[in-house]
Write a protein that holds these residues in place. Structure first.
Motif, PDB file in Angstrom:
ATOM      1  N   GLN A   9       0.831  -1.194   0.000  1.00 57.22           N
ATOM      2  CA  GLN A   9       0.000   0.000   0.000  1.00 57.22           C
ATOM      3  C   GLN A   9       0.866   1.244   0.000  1.00 57.22           C
ATOM      4  N   ALA A  10       0.313   2.313  -0.553  1.00 55.63           N
ATOM      5  CA  ALA A  10       1.044   3.566  -0.672  1.00 55.63           C
ATOM      6  C   ALA A  10       1.539   4.068   0.667  1.00 55.63           C
ATOM      7  N   GLY A  11       0.799   3.849   1.716  1.00 55.35           N
ATOM      8  CA  GLY A  11       1.196   4.355   3.018  1.00 55.35           C
ATOM      9  C   GLY A  11       1.927   3.323   3.857  1.00 55.35           C
ATOM     10  N   THR A  86      -2.438   0.212  -4.266  1.00 55.54           N
ATOM     11  CA  THR A  86      -3.752   0.487  -3.707  1.00 55.54           C
ATOM     12  C   THR A  86      -3.568   1.286  -2.426  1.00 55.54           C
ATOM     13  N   ASN A  87      -4.492   2.233  -2.178  1.00 54.71           N
ATOM     14  CA  ASN A  87      -4.405   3.005  -0.945  1.00 54.71           C
ATOM     15  C   ASN A  87      -5.165   2.280   0.162  1.00 54.71           C
ATOM     16  N   SER A  88      -5.262   2.901   1.331  1.00 51.32           N
ATOM     17  CA  SER A  88      -5.909   2.260   2.477  1.00 51.32           C
ATOM     18  C   SER A  88      -7.392   1.994   2.244  1.00 51.32           C
ATOM     19  N   GLU A  89      -7.987   2.684   1.277  1.00 54.40           N
ATOM     20  CA  GLU A  89      -9.395   2.481   0.943  1.00 54.40           C
ATOM     21  C   GLU A  89      -9.575   1.463  -0.186  1.00 54.40           C
ATOM     22  N   LYS A  91      -8.429   1.813  -3.265  1.00 46.70           N
ATOM     23  CA  LYS A  91      -8.500   2.490  -4.568  1.00 46.70           C
ATOM     24  C   LYS A  91      -7.164   2.355  -5.297  1.00 46.70           C
ATOM     25  N   LEU A  93      -3.999   3.389  -7.475  1.00 49.22           N
ATOM     26  CA  LEU A  93      -3.223   4.609  -7.698  1.00 49.22           C
ATOM     27  C   LEU A  93      -1.965   4.275  -8.490  1.00 49.22           C
ATOM     28  N   VAL A 133      -0.386   8.504  -6.827  1.00 49.64           N
ATOM     29  CA  VAL A 133       0.326   8.755  -5.582  1.00 49.64           C
ATOM     30  C   VAL A 133       1.745   9.157  -5.979  1.00 49.64           C
ATOM     31  N   PRO A 136       5.279   7.494  -3.187  1.00 53.77           N
ATOM     32  CA  PRO A 136       4.695   6.673  -2.128  1.00 53.77           C
ATOM     33  C   PRO A 136       5.755   6.155  -1.155  1.00 53.77           C
ATOM     34  N   GLU A 143      -1.309  12.379  -2.715  1.00 54.98           N
ATOM     35  CA  GLU A 143      -2.189  11.410  -3.347  1.00 54.98           C
ATOM     36  C   GLU A 143      -3.343  12.167  -3.981  1.00 54.98           C
TER      37      GLU A 143
END
Length: 177
Positions: A9-11, A86-89, A91, A93, A133, A136, A143
C-alpha cells in the motif's frame, strides 16, 4: 493502465523512520528530507503554509515524473503499464516519483524499468478510475483520487510553448519588459 496489482500500500511502513522521528542519516535515499527537485521544494513550502497549495499541482503538471513499468516495451514509448498500488481504501493509484532517488527498492522488484513523462500527460492518460500517488512511502508526496484528477484536468492545462516563451520574455531580468 487499468489493471490493479497487489503491491504494498502507498502508506505502508518501510522501516526507515519511526512515528514522529526524523529519518536517520543511514536511512534509505527515498526518505531523504532534503528536496531534490523544484516540485519537492514547492510541496515542502505548501506543507509548511509558506506557499499556495495550487503551486505544487501546477509544477506537477509541467514537471517530468518517473514511472515504473514491469518490463520494457521495445519500440513502444507511447503506451506503458505503470506500477499500480492500492491506498488504504482499496482504490488503485499509479505510482509516480519526482526523482529516481525517491523510488523504494521493493517497488523496483515488481517493476524494474523507469520511464519519464510529463505530469500533465500522465493525468490525461489515466482514465476515469485511477488516481496517482506521488513518492509513495517517501518524502514530499501527495495522493490524488480519480475525482481530484478530473477536477484538475478541467481547471488546468499544460502551458503551450508560446505561453512559456512569453512568460520567459516578460519575467524580470530576462530582457523582456
Amino acid at each position: 493502465m487499468s489493471e490493479e496489482q497487489g503491491f504494498p500500500q502507498a502508506g505502508a511502513d518501510d522501516g526507515g523512520a519511526t512515528a514522529g522521528a526524523e529519518p536517520s542519516p543511514s536511512s534509505a535515499p527515498h526518505l531523504d528530507p532534503t528536496p531534490l527537485t523544484d516540485l519537492e521544494v514547492a510541496l515542502d513550502a505548501a506543507s509548511k503554509g509558506e506557499a499556495d497549495s495550487s503551486e505544487p499541482v501546477l509544477l506537477f503538471l509541467n514537471s517530468l515524473v518517473c514511472l515504473l513499468v514491469p518490463e520494457p516495451v521495445p519500440g513502444q514509448t507511447e503506451y506503458v503499464e505503470p506500477l499500480v498500488l492500492t491506498n488504504s481504501e482499496g482504490k488503485p493509484l499509479v505510482a509516480a516519483f519526482t526523482d529516481a532517488a525517491r523510488i523504494r527498492p521493493d517497488f523496483l522488484e515488481h517493476a524494474p524499468t523507469v520511464v519519464t513523462t510529463q505530469g500533465a500527460l500522465l493525468l490525461q492518460n489515466l482514465g476515469a478510475e485511477l488516481g496517482v500517488v506521488l513518492n509513495p512511502g517517501s518524502a514530499f508526496g501527495f495522493e490524488l483520487a480519480a475525482e481530484q484528477i478530473a477536477a484538475i484536468l478541467k481547471d488546468f492545462r499544460p502551458a503551450t510553448e508560446e505561453e512559456i516563451d512569453a512568460a520567459r520574455d516578460s519575467a524580470p531580468g530576462t530582457g523582456g519588459e
